[in-house]
Design an enzyme around this catalytic site. Structure first.
Site, PDB file in Angstrom:
ATOM      1  N   ALA A  70       0.967  -1.367   0.109  1.00  0.00           N
ATOM      2  CA  ALA A  70      -0.142  -0.002  -0.184  1.00  0.00           C
ATOM      3  C   ALA A  70       0.915   1.185   0.036  1.00  0.00           C
ATOM      4  O   ALA A  70       0.989   1.983   0.897  1.00  0.00           O
ATOM      5  CB  ALA A  70      -0.877  -0.016   1.254  1.00  0.00           C
ATOM      6  N   GLY A  72       0.587   3.792  -1.926  1.00  0.00           N
ATOM      7  CA  GLY A  72      -0.289   4.941  -2.215  1.00  0.00           C
ATOM      8  C   GLY A  72       0.493   5.982  -3.293  1.00  0.00           C
ATOM      9  O   GLY A  72       0.304   7.124  -2.899  1.00  0.00           O
ATOM     10  N   CYS A 130      -5.462   1.381  -9.120  1.00  0.00           N
ATOM     11  CA  CYS A 130      -4.735   1.238  -7.757  1.00  0.00           C
ATOM     12  C   CYS A 130      -5.582   0.964  -6.649  1.00  0.00           C
ATOM     13  O   CYS A 130      -6.303   2.007  -6.541  1.00  0.00           O
ATOM     14  CB  CYS A 130      -3.711   2.527  -7.945  1.00  0.00           C
ATOM     15  SG  CYS A 130      -2.807   2.569  -6.200  1.00  0.00           S
ATOM     16  N   ILE A 191      -2.479  -8.056 -14.866  1.00  0.00           N
ATOM     17  CA  ILE A 191      -3.519  -7.484 -14.061  1.00  0.00           C
ATOM     18  C   ILE A 191      -2.847  -6.616 -12.719  1.00  0.00           C
ATOM     19  O   ILE A 191      -1.713  -6.708 -12.620  1.00  0.00           O
ATOM     20  CB  ILE A 191      -4.225  -8.486 -13.130  1.00  0.00           C
ATOM     21  CG1 ILE A 191      -3.358  -9.328 -12.434  1.00  0.00           C
ATOM     22  CG2 ILE A 191      -5.350  -9.209 -14.128  1.00  0.00           C
ATOM     23  CD1 ILE A 191      -4.151 -10.499 -11.514  1.00  0.00           C
TER      24      ILE A 191
END
Ligand SMILES: Cc1cc2nc3c(=O)[nH]c(=O)nc-3n(C[C@H](O)[C@H](O)[C@H](O)COP(=O)(O)OP(=O)(O)OC[C@H]3O[C@@H](n4cnc5c(N)ncnc54)[C@H](O)[C@@H]3O)c2cc1C
Ligand SMILES: Cc1cc2nc3c(=O)[nH]c(=O)nc-3n(C[C@H](O)[C@H](O)[C@H](O)COP(=O)(O)OP(=O)(O)OC[C@H]3O[C@@H](n4cnc5c(N)ncnc54)[C@H](O)[C@@H]3O)c2cc1C
Ligand SMILES: Cc1cc2nc3c(=O)[nH]c(=O)nc-3n(C[C@H](O)[C@H](O)[C@H](O)COP(=O)(O)O)c2cc1C
Ligand SMILES: Cc1cc2nc3c(=O)[nH]c(=O)nc-3n(C[C@H](O)[C@H](O)[C@H](O)COP(=O)(O)O)c2cc1C
Ligand code: FES
Ligand code: FES
Lengths: 313, 259, 313, 259
Positions: A70, A72, A130, A191
């Site tokens: 994560a 970000g 995302c 993916i």
């Protein structure tokens, strides 16, 4: 006369192997290990209009045969990516695929317009998948109509072909793929990560500060294979496949599924030389399997089993 | 230069509760000199566990092309590492990061080395190099208990050494900070590695002094590419400027980054 | 006064650990290894109105830290399950959760009506999420309105509480969960398998005769954790969690995520004694972690961090 | 009774190209007697590779509590198995399934044993038990090439043995069926294990004769619980009746199931 040369919209690739976005920074670190000219292409880290710090840490957690991240979308922002990173990358001949991200439609359009002007950016990768940002991001990737509209708008401003990166966190990925194709996408990349979570045994709380993260690595390979297989039969634009690739065998498997090139993400962290190692191994493996050119593998999982002959480079 | 090499186990020994001392031989030792750097270890060839484990270099033996790591076997990766026997190969990526600046202390200076638990290992190579340079070291080492303690004697051979244990079974009862407040230790430079609360306490108590702190963060790549291990900088604590623990650190000047 | 006793609709469980449907047959094989009375419950193999042979073989393929299966709901049919399997299981006190499957609404209703009359069937598990059958199955699990309606109809005929088994192959699992709750479900079981595929390196064709299969095992645990975490905060019915559980630690992690009981699937194939081993280990692990009762772990990933006190049995 | 035990490696030896002979010691050997049964092997403790691997029992040595497997190290699981050294543990579940019915041959009878590649191992224990009972055996063994051949000599010690290799580098060039058609071998009972095309050919050529065939299928549980390994029965080839290779087989009477 290379067995590995592949032609895709905007991309003339000496081999179909490239690092996946977010797993290779802007190439500087891995250039300590090998000459980046050996790569088919480089998918650089997501770029947003303004610099982003991203999520608090911990940002990664290990899972069985995989990892959660994560990050970000931490990145230095469009200006620095153009002025510092892409110019640094100009020393290599390798085509760059710029990963375009944002929170709003305007963000995507702004980044796409500007970054597609960079001389070494040969294609855009529209990151509508995302899972680690609250606004935008994944929403664009789960609603076909939204995905289509954003694709159209980005296509309108981009100087180079646009690949759209699909999210696996959907009921029907074929529907999203068809929508972005209808929106004018030149290709697909798939993916992105699966949404996942890991909890700390002692505290009971998520290990990631962001709570959830994106699952990548070998564990998701069967999911990616299935999706590439299903989508490649329903669209006529090429697919750059990714999700758990670690070896030349995995690259071939993704070609069989229907990919026309393959990106390697998490595996770079495990073995910094994984991309050149795969590239080195591919010709011999293709020969062992009886192929004269890698494109002969493409779609073999669903095509009739004739010996395919491809326009050899 | 960073290298990736299958090093060979020279010896592996359990030296305290769950604590192992592993010595490896490999050409990449020629790249090691600064103390406080780390290596990124792949414990098995397969995909599970998938990621490398960051472990500090505790001792460098360049003449034998050997280095030593000291680690706690706790999770699955380190437990598998603890099963390695002499002659086995271990996949090492390193040396990585920026370690402790030995040059910040001069002959005749006193250096205070404060370590907690598995933060202690990198301080050992540091202590060796400092004393070799004629710097006096004072080591303060914190453990859970006597049975978890290691390397107290090795440090004691290099300089004044104090131990704290949480249960009081060895040395002072409590944390390393208890040792520091109960004695007035004067030093020219502080080097520390251990849990965040310990580092925070030291940052406060040694404000304005020359101090270097080694941090831990969960890592992906270990080389600066994935942005897993960032921290905010002190000058821009909410902004987008950052340092990477793996490639800018793990050692930072106290006050440089937000702990 | 057991630390492990758990009360769920229709199910008074001496411990919250049970084998997952399809991974334990009807218990006969595992009864060679241990007394089935040790289990909290048993989720038996999916039952359809008529006997089914299922899909052609190969039906399983290994993947990194996981496996694909495409059994195709092979089962001896309602009559034999009632007459032979459930009666055989009557020798144990362990409550049975009957997995109900079918191709049409009528199938589900018929099986639910009849099987819920069996004296040892204490709950139904409505399998609207099997990825391995062409008709019905997963469709019911991906469209919230269909899931809700089917739940209502099954509830109307069932003599025992109905748990609905959710598919992870959806964009928004919370939406489906809420729909089946609104339809009257007494509980949820999640997750069923993720759709996946593996290709043979030599032939290029899928290893599974059915082409795609359902991914299970440790690799999917982070996906299951995330979904249980998200759903448990949005519904007020209990969740039986599953997906990659192998150890007592995994059971606790699923409780933290928001599960009230846990099922073990694939791990039975790896270690036939995995269920009793987990059950044996749980009390000591709970004590090490400072819990007096397993229910204190429930939802800790999202609940405020007070020491929860549960109505200890 | 089926047992699950960590057996100990007594010896491991490569006996042909990619072919390994692994002898294990364990109490579960006391449960082994019928030839043609198999064990389900977990090659590492972790989750990758996840599943057990079915491998036939090739030789039983009850007095030493030892048994031998012969396997081809090809995929990841068997390659890891090939790394095991004497003293290492191997997680074995077994013995599983129903093997070759030795009782279908009587002293004085002739039994024809036909094996292809890694279908040969279970025939070895069978050959031993048959000859011990006074049954004459004729073995026909097929390999890719001379370098892939194994146990020809061991079989030859028990009875008449013919070898076929696809490249002709040893014995007859071609398949085992080439040996069978080129010689007229008369036998009272046929036992076979190998690739499906071989078994199909034998089923046809030995129609109406007493014949037992051992099958391979991809497996999950190995004990009959997961329905991974089913085949249709000959009497109901399209219907829902079935046999499980793991628990009803792997050995079936020819004609019982659809190959
Ligand atoms: C720069 C640096 C130097 C280190 N030096 C040492 C040392 O000398 N000796 C020592 O015993 N330990 C050291 N550590 C901590 C060590 O990396 C972890 O204890 C180890 O990674 C845990 O792995 P595991 O397999 O036991 O745990 P698992 O729980 O299986 O690990 C799962 C994942 O979390 C990561 N992780 C878990 N705990 C930590 C942690 N504390 N820090 C970073 N990542 C973690 C692992 O790397 C892995 O990716 C250091 C960490 C860093 C960042
Ligand atoms: C009853 C029975 C007895 C067997 N006896 C022997 C023997 O004595 N010697 C020997 O060398 N081999 C034997 N085999 C085949 C052996 O099981 C496979 O070669 C082995 O499982 C392959 O594992 P891997 O790790 O090399 O391959 P991988 O490709 O890593 O295997 C992946 C998965 O596919 C399965 N698989 C792959 N090939 C086969 C196959 N041919 N049959 C069944 N499952 C397969 C594996 O078990 C595993 O689950 C037997 C198979 C069965 C069913
Ligand atoms: C640490 C990390 C950061 C990532 N950052 C991005 C990103 O910025 N943009 C993007 O489109 N995908 C990003 N991804 C997703 C990867 O590009 C890739 O789609 C995914 O990880 C699956 O491939 P893999 O299994 O080979 O890693 C990231 C993945 C990881 C692990
Ligand atoms: C071989 C196999 C057969 C299965 N059959 C069924 C079934 O009949 N009905 C059902 O609801 N789920 C079935 N499942 C799904 C499991 O019950 C479970 O939801 C899933 O495997 C995830 O758990 P696990 O990772 O612990 O296996 C099956 C799974 C496997 C591996
Ligand atoms: S661990 Fe990847 S940037 Fe530091
Ligand atoms: S392998 Fe599970 S039933 Fe045969």
């Amino acid at each position: 006369m290379s067995m590995l040369q592949v032609e895709l919209p905007g991309l003339s690739l000496k081999n179909p192997v490239m690092p996946a976005s977010g797993c290779f920074g802007f190439g500087r670190e891995y250039s300590q290990f090998y000459d980046l000219n050996r790569l088919g292409a480089i998918m650089i880290k997501a770029t947003t209009p303004e610099p982003r710090f991203g999520n608090p840490t911990p940002r990664v957690a290990e899972t069985p045969a995989g990892m959660l991240n994560a990050i970000g979308l931490q990145n230095p922002g469009l200006k620095k990516v153009l002025g510092e990173e892409l110019t640094w990358l100009e020393q290599f001949e390798t085509p760059i695929i710029a990963n375009v991200a944002g929170s709003t439609e305007t963000d995507y359009i702004e980044v796409a317009r500007e970054i597609s002007k960079a001389p070494n950016v040969h294609a855009l990768e529209l990151n509508i998948s995302c899972p680690n940002v609250k606004t935008g991001g994944i929403a664009f990737g789960t609603v076909p109509e939204m995905a289509k509209e954003l694709t159209m708008k980005v296509k309108a401003v981009s100087q180079v072909p646009v690949y759209v990166k699909l999210s696996p966190n959907v009921t029907n990925i074929v529907e999203v793929a068809k929508a972005v194709e209808a929106g004018g996408a030149d290709g697909l990349t798939m993916i992105n990560t699966l949404l996942g979570m890991r909890l700390d045994l002692k505290t009971g709380k998520p290990i990631l500060a962001n709570k959830t993260g994106g699952l990548s690595g070998p564990s998701i390979k069967p999911v990616a294979t299935r999706m590439i297989h299903d989508v490649s039969q329903q669209v006529s634009i090429p697919i750059i496949g990714m999700g758990g690739v670690q070896s030349a065998e995995d690259v071939i498997e993704f070609f069989y599924a229907g990919a026309s090139a393959v990106a390697v993400g998490t595996a770079n962290f495990v073995d910094p030389l994984v991309c050149p190692n795969i590239i080195d191994r591919l010709p011999a493996l293709l020969t062992e399997l009886g192929f004269g050119h890698i494109s002969e593998c493409m779609g073999r999982s669903w095509k009739a089993n004739e010996k395919l002959t491809y326009n050899r480079a | 230069m960073i290298k990736n090499e299958i090093c060979t186990v020279v010896s592996q020994e359990q030296i305290a509760d769950s604590i192992f001392e592993l010595t490896l031989k490999g050409e990449l030792v020629s790249e090691m000199s600064q103390p406080g750097r780390f290596v990124h270890v792949k414990v098995t060839a397969g995909a599970e566990p998938l990621l490398r484990r960051p472990i500090s270099v505790a001792n460098i033996n360049p003449s034998e092309s050997q280095f030593t790591m000291i680690y706690r076997a706790e999770g699955r990766g380190t437990q598998l590492l603890a099963e390695k026997k002499p002659g086995d190969g271990v996949d090492i990526l390193g040396p990585l990061g920026n370690g402790f600046p030995v040059e910040e202390a001069e002959a005749g200076d006193t250096a205070l080395l404060v370590g907690g638990g598995i933060g202690i290992p990198p301080l050992y190579e540091l202590a060796k190099q400092l004393t070799a340079k004629g710097i006096k070291i004072i080591a303060v080492l914190g453990f859970q208990s006597a049975s978890a303690a290691f390397y107290e004697k090795e440090f004691a051979q290099l300089g004044e050494t104090y131990v704290a244990t949480i249960d009081g079974s060895l040395g002072t009862k409590g944390f390393v900070t208890n040792v520091l407040t109960s004695r007035s230790i004067l030093a020219d430079v502080l080097y520390a590695c251990g849990p965040i609360p310990m580092l925070k306490a030291l940052e406060t108590s040694h404000k304005g002094q020359k101090a270097f702190l080694s941090l831990e963060k969960r890592m992906g790549c270990g080389i600066g590419a994935c942005f897993a291990c960032v921290c905010h900088t002190a000058e821009d604590p909410e902004g987008h400027s950052y340092k990477k623990v793996c490639s800018d650190g793990p050692v930072f000047r106290a006050g440089e980054v937000i702990l």
